[in-house]
Scaffold this motif. Structure first.
Motif, mmCIF file in Angstrom:
data_model
loop_
_atom_site.group_PDB
_atom_site.id
_atom_site.type_symbol
_atom_site.label_atom_id
_atom_site.label_comp_id
_atom_site.label_asym_id
_atom_site.label_seq_id
_atom_site.Cartn_x
_atom_site.Cartn_y
_atom_site.Cartn_z
ATOM 1 N N UNK A 38 1.221 -1.365 -0.441
ATOM 2 C CA UNK A 38 0.220 0.217 0.020
ATOM 3 C C UNK A 38 0.829 1.373 0.029
ATOM 4 N N UNK A 39 2.238 1.543 0.651
ATOM 5 C CA UNK A 39 2.846 2.293 0.744
ATOM 6 C C UNK A 39 3.484 2.493 -0.956
ATOM 7 N N UNK A 40 3.595 1.979 -1.234
ATOM 8 C CA UNK A 40 4.025 1.268 -2.800
ATOM 9 C C UNK A 40 3.198 1.914 -3.804
ATOM 10 N N UNK A 41 2.414 1.820 -3.649
ATOM 11 C CA UNK A 41 1.140 2.858 -4.678
ATOM 12 C C UNK A 41 1.363 3.947 -4.175
ATOM 13 N N UNK A 42 0.445 4.462 -2.728
ATOM 14 C CA UNK A 42 0.526 5.688 -2.194
ATOM 15 C C UNK A 42 2.088 6.331 -3.011
ATOM 16 N N UNK A 43 3.094 5.478 -2.835
ATOM 17 C CA UNK A 43 3.998 7.051 -3.630
ATOM 18 C C UNK A 43 4.067 7.000 -5.020
ATOM 19 N N UNK A 44 3.554 5.535 -5.824
ATOM 20 C CA UNK A 44 3.516 6.037 -6.969
ATOM 21 C C UNK A 44 2.414 6.704 -7.486
ATOM 22 N N UNK A 45 1.215 6.559 -7.263
ATOM 23 C CA UNK A 45 0.236 7.877 -6.889
ATOM 24 C C UNK A 45 0.557 9.054 -6.685
ATOM 25 N N UNK A 46 1.750 9.490 -5.321
ATOM 26 C CA UNK A 46 1.715 10.994 -5.426
ATOM 27 C C UNK A 46 2.855 11.732 -6.302
ATOM 28 N N UNK A 47 4.189 10.410 -7.123
ATOM 29 C CA UNK A 47 4.888 10.520 -8.249
ATOM 30 C C UNK A 47 3.880 11.000 -9.690
ATOM 31 N N UNK A 48 2.895 10.439 -9.989
ATOM 32 C CA UNK A 48 2.092 10.227 -10.897
ATOM 33 C C UNK A 48 1.629 11.673 -10.977
ATOM 34 N N UNK A 49 0.946 12.202 -9.706
ATOM 35 C CA UNK A 49 0.158 13.556 -9.249
ATOM 36 C C UNK A 49 1.161 14.811 -10.227
#
Length: 467
Positions: free
Chosen positions: A246-257
């Motif tokens: 889940x932390x990896x998903x949050x990091x990826x999502x933040x980078x995409x945004x």
């Protein structure tokens, strides 16, 4: 205008994991204890019944050994050892009958125990399998239900070849049933206490085992509120992989945004630079062409701002951890409008309750939406503008009111349409309220135009909040 949001489909509520585990464990405990209780009770019944039969065999063997015939009279050479045989109606009895060779009674009760008092035991059925002992039950109206063990014997006599005798020992079934009932009661109490203890232990184990999930939910709530960007803390080995993913998903999502916002900003900057050049050139041309270019540049700038706002709002809805304190934004808007409309001496009053109220989104977007609403209220107000921000469940509600002429029902609907200007004499492009409505919809919020208590227009903007 209220954006048309269809409610999410209602899904069937699934029983909680704690409930299913608790029900499963309690059912297993109940079944296990019940089966164990039944098995123990059956074993005790078999043991007690066998012991009861062995005791009757012992008394019958003693009676057989003590019985004799002297001077043609049956006698007991020695008395039997159990003192209950001398107590009237004690529940333990013996008796001797004279029978013929076929087992028919010739004389009943020639000898009997004192415990029988004046009672006589009836003869039971003869065994057909050749064995000498017979066990049967007898329901006596005065002696309750008896188990009777009988034996037919023959004694050699000098005067006559054979004489047949039936020796009987009887015992009240209550001597067996009472210990069984007492044991069953004690066993039920003990197993009930065991089941209760196991149930409490199961509840404690399930609560302790699921506690990390409660901690995980609390950490997720912090991420949702925007006070944390990652799930922090130590978790059991079974839950830690989920936390890491889940932390990896949050990091990826933040980078995409962040990349999307950077690209949108770069694009806007690249377009605004040539627009500035065109605008400067148009200012130097006082003719019709200059006026046309200036007008089109202004429209282009407005369109860029509009689509950038939509892009930011869409990106903000995909991002986690965003939160903007409301009070500083409202205060900044009030200061800006007071300077902008200083010559009109408007009374602009703002109130935020509670003071720590936060909007779940970008600060720039909140500036954009409130700026349009407050600027529009100041344009139409006569003397007073009132701004309120308050919490309503998980939402933030902004109320912007003025004491101007207000709008009719038809005008309230038309005001949110793209490019519509209700008064061509008032400066503006007709995109402000439309942008607010579009952005509110992107944030899954709404905006409505109502009649204000001040006499003018009241705009009610509902946006997601941080609870």
């Amino acid at each position: 205008m209220t954006p048309n949001h269809s409610p999410p489909p209602q899904t069937k509520r699934v029983q909680s994991l704690r409930f299913r585990m608790l029900v499963g464990s309690l059912m297993w405990i109940v079944v296990s204890v019940a089966v164990a209780g039944w098995a123990l009770q059956q074993l005790f019944v078999q043991h007690a019944s066998q012991q009861f039969r062995n005791e009757m065999d012992l008394h019958l063997n003693q009676l057989t050994g003590a019985f004799s015939v002297e001077d043609d009279e049956p006698v007991l050479v020695v008395p039997l050892s159990d003192p209950r045989l001398d107590q009237p109606l004690s529940g333990l009895y013996w008796q001797v009958d004279v029978v013929d060779a076929s087992g028919q009674i010739k004389q009943a009760g020639v000898l009997r125990s004192r415990s029988l008092w004046d009672q006589v035991l009836p003869a039971g059925p003869e065994r057909e399998d050749g064995k000498r002992d017979t066990l049967y039950s007898y329901d006596s109206p005065t002696l309750e239900t008896l188990d009777v063990l009988s034996r037919r014997i023959q004694l050699t006599d000098e005067d006559e070849a054979h004489q047949n005798w039936r020796l009987m020992v009887a015992a009240d079934q209550g001597l067996l049933n009472e210990p069984l009932a007492h044991f069953t009661t004690m066993l039920s109490v003990a197993l009930g206490a065991l089941a209760l203890g196991m149930g409490v232990a199961s509840i404690a184990l399930i609560a302790g085992g699921l506690r990390p999930l409660a901690r995980l939910r609390q950490k997720l709530a912090l991420v949702r509120k925007g006070t944390a960007s990652q799930l922090e803390g130590e978790f059991p080995s079974e839950v830690q992989p989920l936390v890491d993913e889940f932390n990896a998903v949050l990091t990826t999502n933040t980078e995409i945004v962040q990349r999307a916002r950077t690209q949108a900003g770069n694009l806007a900057h690249a377009i605004k630079t040539p627009l500035s050049i065109l605008e400067n050139a148009a200012h130097n041309d006082s003719g019709a062409l200059g006026a046309l270019v200036s007008e089109q540049v202004a429209i282009a700038r407005r369109q860029i701002d509009y689509h950038l706002a939509r892009a930011r709002a869409a990106a903000a809805m995909q991002a986690s951890g965003l939160h903007t304190p409301v009070e500083p934004v409202v205060a900044a808007m009030v200061r800006t409008m007071q300077r902008l409309y200083m010559e009109r001496k408007l009374d602009i009053h703002a109130q935020v309750s509670p003071p720590d109220l936060s909007f779940k989104g970008e600060e720039q977007d909140l500036h954009e939406m409130l700026g349009n609403l407050i600027d529009n209220a100041c344009k139409w107000a006569t003397t007073q503008v009132r701004i309120q921000a308050r919490a309503d469940g998980q939402c933030v509600v902004f109320l912007v009111e003025d004491d101007g002429p207000g709008l009719s029902a038809e005008e309230s609907i038309a005001a949110f349409k793209r490019g519509v200007r209700l008064d061509s004499q008032t400066p503006g492009s007709g995109l402000g309220l439309h942008i607010v409505a579009e952005m509110a919809e992107l944030y899954q919020g709404s905006i409505q135009a109502e009649r204000s208590e001040l006499g003018g227009l009241k705009m009610a903007l509902r946006l997601p909040g941080v609870v």
